[in-house]
Design an enzyme around this catalytic site. Structure first.
Site, PDB file in Angstrom:
ATOM      1  N   GLY A 114       0.828  -1.201   0.000  1.00 15.03           N
ATOM      2  CA  GLY A 114       0.000   0.000   0.000  1.00 15.03           C
ATOM      3  C   GLY A 114       0.854   1.238   0.000  1.00 15.03           C
ATOM      4  CB  VAL A 119      -0.150  -6.238   4.001  1.00 12.53           C
ATOM      5  CG1 VAL A 119      -0.965  -7.106   4.947  1.00 12.53           C
ATOM      6  CG2 VAL A 119      -0.501  -4.773   4.216  1.00 12.53           C
ATOM      7  CE  LYS A 140      -0.814  -0.550   6.124  1.00 12.26           C
ATOM      8  NZ  LYS A 140      -2.130  -0.028   5.809  1.00 12.26           N
ATOM      9  CG  ASP A 235      -9.386   5.643   1.015  1.00  9.74           C
ATOM     10  OD1 ASP A 235      -9.900   5.974  -0.080  1.00  9.74           O
ATOM     11  OD2 ASP A 235      -8.260   5.126   1.098  1.00  9.74           O
TER      12      ASP A 235
HETATM   13  N1  ATP Z   1      -5.815  -7.985   6.736  1.00  6.62           N
HETATM   14  C1  ATP Z   1      -5.506  -8.287   5.498  1.00  6.62           C
HETATM   15  N2  ATP Z   1      -5.739  -9.522   5.009  1.00  6.62           N
HETATM   16  C2  ATP Z   1      -5.433  -9.819   3.725  1.00  6.62           C
HETATM   17  N3  ATP Z   1      -4.887  -8.945   2.867  1.00  6.62           N
HETATM   18  C3  ATP Z   1      -4.636  -7.699   3.295  1.00  6.62           C
HETATM   19  C4  ATP Z   1      -4.917  -7.304   4.626  1.00  6.62           C
HETATM   20  N4  ATP Z   1      -4.582  -6.003   4.774  1.00  6.62           N
HETATM   21  C5  ATP Z   1      -4.104  -5.616   3.603  1.00  6.62           C
HETATM   22  N5  ATP Z   1      -4.125  -6.610   2.699  1.00  6.62           N
HETATM   23  C6  ATP Z   1      -3.687  -6.555   1.315  1.00  6.62           C
HETATM   24  O1  ATP Z   1      -2.480  -5.836   1.267  1.00  6.62           O
HETATM   25  C7  ATP Z   1      -2.567  -4.736   0.351  1.00  6.62           C
HETATM   26  C8  ATP Z   1      -1.921  -3.522   0.969  1.00  6.62           C
HETATM   27  O2  ATP Z   1      -2.726  -3.103   2.033  1.00  6.62           O
HETATM   28  P1  ATP Z   1      -2.586  -1.688   2.705  1.00  6.62           P
HETATM   29  O3  ATP Z   1      -3.655  -1.573   3.724  1.00  6.62           O
HETATM   30  O4  ATP Z   1      -1.201  -1.476   3.155  1.00  6.62           O
HETATM   31  O5  ATP Z   1      -2.733  -0.679   1.547  1.00  6.62           O
HETATM   32  P2  ATP Z   1      -3.887  -0.275   0.553  1.00  6.62           P
HETATM   33  O6  ATP Z   1      -5.145  -1.054   0.878  1.00  6.62           O
HETATM   34  O7  ATP Z   1      -3.404  -0.391  -0.831  1.00  6.62           O
HETATM   35  O8  ATP Z   1      -4.187   1.217   0.933  1.00  6.62           O
HETATM   36  P3  ATP Z   1      -3.254   2.490   1.154  1.00  6.62           P
HETATM   37  O9  ATP Z   1      -2.280   2.494   0.053  1.00  6.62           O
HETATM   38  O10 ATP Z   1      -4.233   3.609   1.074  1.00  6.62           O
HETATM   39  O11 ATP Z   1      -2.656   2.369   2.521  1.00  6.62           O
HETATM   40  C9  ATP Z   1      -4.039  -4.507   0.079  1.00  6.62           C
HETATM   41  O12 ATP Z   1      -4.223  -4.257  -1.266  1.00  6.62           O
HETATM   42  C10 ATP Z   1      -4.731  -5.766   0.525  1.00  6.62           C
HETATM   43  O13 ATP Z   1      -5.121  -6.510  -0.583  1.00  6.62           O
END
Ligand code: ATP
Length: 497
Positions: A114, A119, A140, A235
């Site tokens: 992200g 993650v 994360k 968001d």
């Molecule tokens: N709890 C979870 N279980 C499974 N996959 C997850 C989980 N949390 C995040 N992910 C996966 O990891 C990816 C990165 O998550 P993250 O929350 O860091 O960023 P994001 O959703 O792209 O948002 P941002 O960039 O705004 O922080 C996501 O696209 C999601 O698919």
């Protein structure tokens, strides 16, 4: 994934080296729909093709205040028996401070990247084969050195909001581990991907109406809870709605939230009773007349009424007009986004999408409601869905559904008619393409599991004995044959249990 085949070398205890070389996300995609006014630092984690977390945790934890672990082992009373907490408790029982450290975790797979970090799927090192899901989490990992001060602020916001949450449709923060320049947040793992990916698997990227109603209802309940805490989410989009193992939703990504004061209150409203028995005849000297019976209903309203922010954050296609104008906004931006969200689940696209991000913003700024193409013989419930979307996508936040009494008034809309809100977490989620119910595993009692483990140990011991004897007495024996013999025996043996 079988943990024995994990490609990530992780040394056991003292020198913790979490090194990753392969970063192809299996089921998730990083979308570029999120919009913030901040710019990325040149050392942004997104720009890098690999990540190595390399530090000596034991050294840090004794000499520096930068190695801390918080939020562990403190489940709320009603969650004391949650298997995740029990698993953590069991894993940390032997450590001197009874808190979770990175050395308790084994990283299994990269899940996605992200704006703030990466993650990973991870599990507790302690074996919990009788309930492997209980020991599985998402971690994360944020490299603070690679972020701008503004993004560091988002990390703090996310950690702060996560630590406040206690709701079935929101993540639980099991631990926050700060080591060196990394902040690691341990939360629930969602194995079914996100709603955006699920939409891509549907014909014309549209979900059937009952599925839309179900997901929207769960998101509404989660937003209501956030608002009651004074948190404006800002968001909402399908990418941020993850699907748990039981196929219920889990909202993720709290870095763009803002927190405001709330004053929850019970308000009373006069409503007309409906139904044939609800009218009564009154007789007076002017003759008789029929009167509608009214009743007072108490409604719980917990909206951050004083919420007010001017920063423009969110995702272009989901931004409310007041966010774009920059004149300040409150919780109404979530209800606008909720309208866009329902529209996207039903139509496979968002209502104000233009050829570019700028034209999308122009379309929203100039919007005077949303227009629908009404097809003949449309699905039942579509009329109500259209009406709800129209009431949510109202330019003036004061007239927008949800803005005066919050989620309560949205819950009362006919689109959600018949939903028992108190029991929604027990509803069976819809079965749509890409989200089918997995056949449940046969229940194995703890006694049977222990017996199975003992038999396996006994069999391993026997194999070892045979192997050493063979090596001793027959140095010329074919070791391949031996391996084949033992493993085929083991397969047969284990399939009997
Ligand atoms: N709890 C979870 N279980 C499974 N996959 C997850 C989980 N949390 C995040 N992910 C996966 O990891 C990816 C990165 O998550 P993250 O929350 O860091 O960023 P994001 O959703 O792209 O948002 P941002 O960039 O705004 O922080 C996501 O696209 C999601 O698919």
């Amino acid at each position: 994934m079988d943990e024995e085949t994990t490609p990530f070398p992780i040394s056991d205890y003292a020198d913790l080296d979490l090194s990753f070389t392969s970063f192809t996300s299996s089921s998730t995609t990083v979308t570029d729909r999120t919009f913030t006014t901040s710019c990325s630092s040149p050392r942004s984690s997104l720009a890098r093709s690999s990540l190595t977390l390399s530090f000596n945790e034991s050294r840090l934890s004794t000499t520096s205040s930068t190695a801390t672990s918080t939020a562990t082992n403190t489940p709320l009373n009603h969650r004391k028996w949650d298997p995740h907490w029990s698993a953590i408790k069991a894993a940390t029982a032997l450590s001197s401070d009874r808190t979770l450290h990175l050395s308790h975790l084994k990283l299994l797979r990269h899940l996605g990247t992200g704006n703030l970090g990466r993650v990973f799927l991870c599990r507790l090192r302690d074996d919990h084969r009788d309930n492997p899901d209980a020991a599985t989490f998402a971690l994360k990992v944020v490299d603070k050195d690679s972020l701008t001060p503004k993004k560091l602020g988002h990390v703090s916001t996310e950690a702060e909001i996560l630590s406040m949450l206690d709701h079935p449709f929101l993540p639980t923060l099991y631990a926050r581990i700060d080591v060196s320049h990394y902040t690691c947040l341990l939360i629930d793992y969602c194995p079914n991907g996100d709603l955006h990916n699920l939409l891509l698997l549907q014909p014309l990227n549209r979900l059937p109406l009952p599925a839309v109603r179900f997901f929207a209802a769960e998101v509404l309940v989660a937003l209501e809870y956030l608002h009651a805490l004074g948190v404006v989410y800002r968001d909402l989009k399908p990418e941020n709605i993850l699907l748990r193992g039981d196929r219920h939703v889990m909202l993720s990504d709290f870095d763009l939230c803002f927190k405001a004061d709330v004053s929850p209150a019970v308000q009373h409203r006069r409503v007309e009773k409906t139904g044939p028995t609800r009218r009564k005849n009154t007789h007076s000297c002017f003759g008789s007349r029929r009167e509608h019976e009214e009743e007072m209903v108490a409604e719980f309203v917990a909206e951050p009424t004083t919420a007010y922010s001017k920063s423009c954050v969110g995702t272009h296609e989901y931004l409310a007009p007041e966010l774009i104008s920059g004149n300040g906004h409150g919780n109404g931006v979530d209800w606008w986004a909720f309208g866009v969200f329902i529209y996207e689940l039903l139509h496979g696209t968002t209502p104000f999408k233009g050829g570019s991000k700028e034209s999308t913003l122009r379309n929203i700024a100039a919007s005077s409601g949303v227009r629908f193409h009404v097809a003949e013989g449309e699905e039942e419930g579509m009329k109500e869905a259209r009406d709800l979307i129209e009431r949510l996508l109202v330019r003036d936040p004061r007239r927008r559904l949800g803005c005066s009494k919050g989620a309560t008034e949205i819950k009362q809309h006919p689109f959600f008619g018949g939903i028992n809100w108190a029991l929604i977490r027990t509803y069976r989620p819809p079965e749509v393409n890409g989200l089918r119910r997995r056949p449940s595993k046969p229940h194995v009692s703890p006694v049977a599991a222990a017996l199975h483990k003992r038999k396996k140990c006994w069999w391993k011991g026997l194999c070892h004995f045979v192997k050493t004897r063979c090596n001793k007495h027959n140095n010329h024996s074919n070791s391949n044959y031996y391996k084949y013999y033992v493993s085929s025996k083991m397969v047969r043996k284990s399939s009997q249990i």
